[in-house]
Design a protein around this motif. Structure first.
Motif, PDB file in Angstrom:
ATOM      1  N   HIS A   4      -7.687  -3.834   4.469  1.00  0.00           N
ATOM      2  CA  HIS A   4      -9.114  -3.838   4.897  1.00  0.00           C
ATOM      3  C   HIS A   4      -9.394  -5.078   5.605  1.00  0.00           C
ATOM      4  CE1 HIS A   4     -13.630  -4.146   4.714  1.00  0.00           C
ATOM      5  NE2 HIS A   4     -13.404  -5.604   4.341  1.00  0.00           N
ATOM      6  N   HIS A  47      -7.334   0.063  -4.431  1.00  0.00           N
ATOM      7  CA  HIS A  47      -7.525   1.608  -4.136  1.00  0.00           C
ATOM      8  C   HIS A  47      -6.749   2.610  -5.146  1.00  0.00           C
ATOM      9  CE1 HIS A  47      -6.870   5.241  -1.786  1.00  0.00           C
ATOM     10  NE2 HIS A  47      -7.652   5.044  -1.034  1.00  0.00           N
ATOM     11  N   GLU A  51      -3.299  -0.511  -3.084  1.00  0.00           N
ATOM     12  CA  GLU A  51      -4.076  -1.468  -2.398  1.00  0.00           C
ATOM     13  C   GLU A  51      -4.084  -0.888  -0.909  1.00  0.00           C
ATOM     14  OE1 GLU A  51      -1.272  -4.976  -2.607  1.00  0.00           O
ATOM     15  OE2 GLU A  51      -2.970  -6.133  -3.291  1.00  0.00           O
ATOM     16  N   ALA A  52      -5.292  -1.060  -0.399  1.00  0.00           N
ATOM     17  CA  ALA A  52      -5.628  -0.675   0.769  1.00  0.00           C
ATOM     18  C   ALA A  52      -5.833  -1.682   2.024  1.00  0.00           C
ATOM     19  CB  ALA A  52      -6.912   0.225   1.087  1.00  0.00           C
ATOM     20  N   LYS A  97      -8.332   0.678   6.558  1.00  0.00           N
ATOM     21  CA  LYS A  97      -8.467   1.835   6.168  1.00  0.00           C
ATOM     22  C   LYS A  97     -10.306   1.674   6.057  1.00  0.00           C
ATOM     23  CE  LYS A  97      -4.882   3.704   5.747  1.00  0.00           C
ATOM     24  NZ  LYS A  97      -4.212   2.654   6.379  1.00  0.00           N
ATOM     25  N   THR A 103       0.687  -1.210  -0.021  1.00  0.00           N
ATOM     26  CA  THR A 103       0.163   0.201  -0.123  1.00  0.00           C
ATOM     27  C   THR A 103       0.964   1.223  -0.027  1.00  0.00           C
ATOM     28  OG1 THR A 103      -1.771   1.211   1.367  1.00  0.00           O
ATOM     29  CG2 THR A 103      -0.314  -0.208   2.687  1.00  0.00           C
TER      30      THR A 103
END
Length: 530
Positions: free
Chosen positions: A465, A457, A462-463, A496, A427
């Protein structure tokens, strides 16, 4: 049973897998070998039945090296069927009962199985398989009433001789085909030879299980997975294997009390349920001396609670399908009163006897001590190779099996897992390991289970989760949990987004299925990472 042939084998310390059972049937003939529900088999009965199964398979034209699918839940017939296949010189293809019909077709097709032994619960699946698997010639059904689709297991075995079939097996003959869980991609067929599987079962089983004479081992997890390795050590010690239909906690508690079970093996998700079960306090578990947990790491906070509830009975096993059993965290390592042991509850323990560990980088170079990298393993108990030999180099290089796990050993040799290599979330150019976030979430009293994944994202690629299962009667908000991670790990690691669910999806081996969790977020994309 008219006799058992005990053969000697040259050029190997390890004979075929059947060698231990043959010995046990001679030494412990009148003892109870297997229990399932209200039915049981003595060692003499088990030995005779495995011989009859082997002879019936040979009479059907099954040859040495033929692949035989075994599609059965946890029943009394599972173990005799498996050993009967071995005694006929054939190769069992382990088929997870919880897998989809599509996966069952894949297992049989990939292994080129000629025969399928299946339980009546899979009649509908078997009817489709016989149409779609080109190599499948013979179906044998374990059930109450015969059907036109398949030969009747009871009928063909009752008519066979119980004399030892006398098939010669060498240490390098193929012994078993397993399939990887598929948690990170398409399952691969993994082949074990008899010497490798014998080493894997006997040394790992005895060292991890600390199996004692007269052990009573309860098997609730699927016999197609890790609990199976404790069958053979229990037989070696003249003990009793109790087969349960599944890992339902009520059934487990009742089985321990009824049969005075001394050992069992479970996955952490079941242990979490057990710790919150209302019957746990009143249950008589005084006979239970060993509880082995494996399949996925267990958060240190949960492990401390388990030791408080059940005492110093826990052993952690760390393994992979390809590398075999790697390490274990022994009972003495689960001492929450010892500050050194407390710090190591988050580890996978120390390597097993005759297991070498190397921590390597992306170029297969050994890393300096303490630096996380891929855990690579060298031992006799590893796989012989994949069914598709062209894929061997993906896992085996310079005789090291690459586990796909990221970790490092401490100064005392305890192995710490950071994460699965393919679970890595990247990320905004930062590498985030979900396991470490899950461990933080586990410290909150309202969290029963959690799983962390990467989702697409537009800015960071990428985020992070999180998906969380709350304990009943323990409210908590997503904001509170995100702030908890932020406090312990920093804003990059903090989820996030966070969803609450009733339960986490599991794959056929009982592990949290992160592939299923990721699927809705990555649907329609060419790649599963950004």
């Amino acid at each position: 049973m008219k006799g058992i042939t005990v053969m000697t084998y040259q050029n190997s310390l390890w004979g075929p897998v059947t060698r231990v059972l043959d010995r046990a049937c001679l030494h412990f003939a009148t003892r109870t070998a297997l229990i399932a529900g209200d039915r049981s088999l003595t060692y003499a009965e088990l030995g005779g039945l495995t011989n009859r199964i082997a002879n019936s398979l040979l009479a059907l034209g099954i040859s040495k090296g033929d692949r035989v699918g075994l599609l059965m839940p946890n029943t009394l017939k599972f173990v005799p069927a498996q050993y009967g296949i071995w005694k006929a010189g054939a190769v069992p293809v382990q088929m997870a009962a919880r897998a989809s019909a599509e996966d069952q077709e894949y297992f049989l097709t990939a292994s080129e199985a000629t025969t399928l032994i299946y339980h009546q619960a899979f009649d509908a699946v078997a009817a489709g398989l016989v149409q779609r698997v080109p190599t499948l010639r013979t179906l044998i059904r374990v059930g109450d009433q015969p059907v036109d689709l398949a030969l009747d297991f009871g009928e063909i075995t009752s008519a066979a001789s119980d004399s030892a079939p006398g098939v010669e097996l060498g240490p390098n003959d193929p012994a078993q085909i397993l399939f990887t869980s598929g948690s990170t991609g398409i399952p691969k067929g993994v082949l074990f030879t008899h010497d490798r599987l014998s080493h894997y079962l006997i040394t790992a089983g005895l060292e991890i299980g600390d199996t004692r004479p007269g052990e009573v081992f309860a098997h609730g997890a699927p016999l197609t997975h890790f609990t199976q390795i404790f069958l053979l050590p229990t037989f070696l010690r003249g003990g009793t294997n109790v087969i349960m239909p599944g890992l339902d906690v009520d059934t487990l508690l009742g089985t321990v009390e009824r049969h005075r079970v001394t050992a069992t093996a479970i996955v952490p998700t079941v242990l979490y349920v057990l710790l919150d079960h209302p019957k746990l306090v009143a249950a008589d578990l005084s006979s239970l001396g060993t509880v082995i947990y494996a399949g996925s790491p267990m958060a240190p906070e949960k492990l401390r609670a388990a030791v408080d509830a059940l005492g110093p009975v826990f052993v952690q096993a760390y393994a992979g399908t390809e590398p075999g059993f790697i390490s274990c965290l022994r009972k003495q390592d689960h001492n929450a009163d010892d500050p050194h042991a407390l710090a190591r509850l988050g580890s996978a323990g120390r390597p097993l006897f005759q297991v070498d560990i190397s921590i390597q980088d992306e170029q297969d170079r050994p890393l300096p001590p303490g630096e996380p990298g891929e855990i690579c393993v060298r031992q006799l108990g590893r796989m012989a190779g994949y069914l598709d030999a062209a894929k061997d180099s993906e896992a085996i290089r310079a005789d090291w099996v690459h586990s796909g796990d990221i970790g490092y050993p401490d100064d005392a040799g305890y192995l710490f897992l950071v994460d699965r290599k393919k679970d890595l979330v990247v990320t905004g150019s930062y590498n985030v390991f979900p396991r470490q976030i899950e461990d933080v979430l586990a410290t909150h009293p309202s969290v029963a289970q959690s799983a962390v994944i990467g989702v697409p994202h537009p800015k960071w690629g990428e985020a992070v989760h999180a998906v969380v299962v709350r304990r009943p009667g323990h409210p908590v908000t997503a904001f509170e949990l995100i702030e908890l991670v932020k406090e312990h790990k920093g804003s990059v690691w903090a989820p996030k987004t966070l969803d609450f669910v009733e339960s986490l999806p599991l794959n056929a081996s009982g592990k949290v299925d992160k592939k299923a969790l990721r699927a809705p977020y990555w649907s329609g994309r060419d790649r599963q990472v950004n």
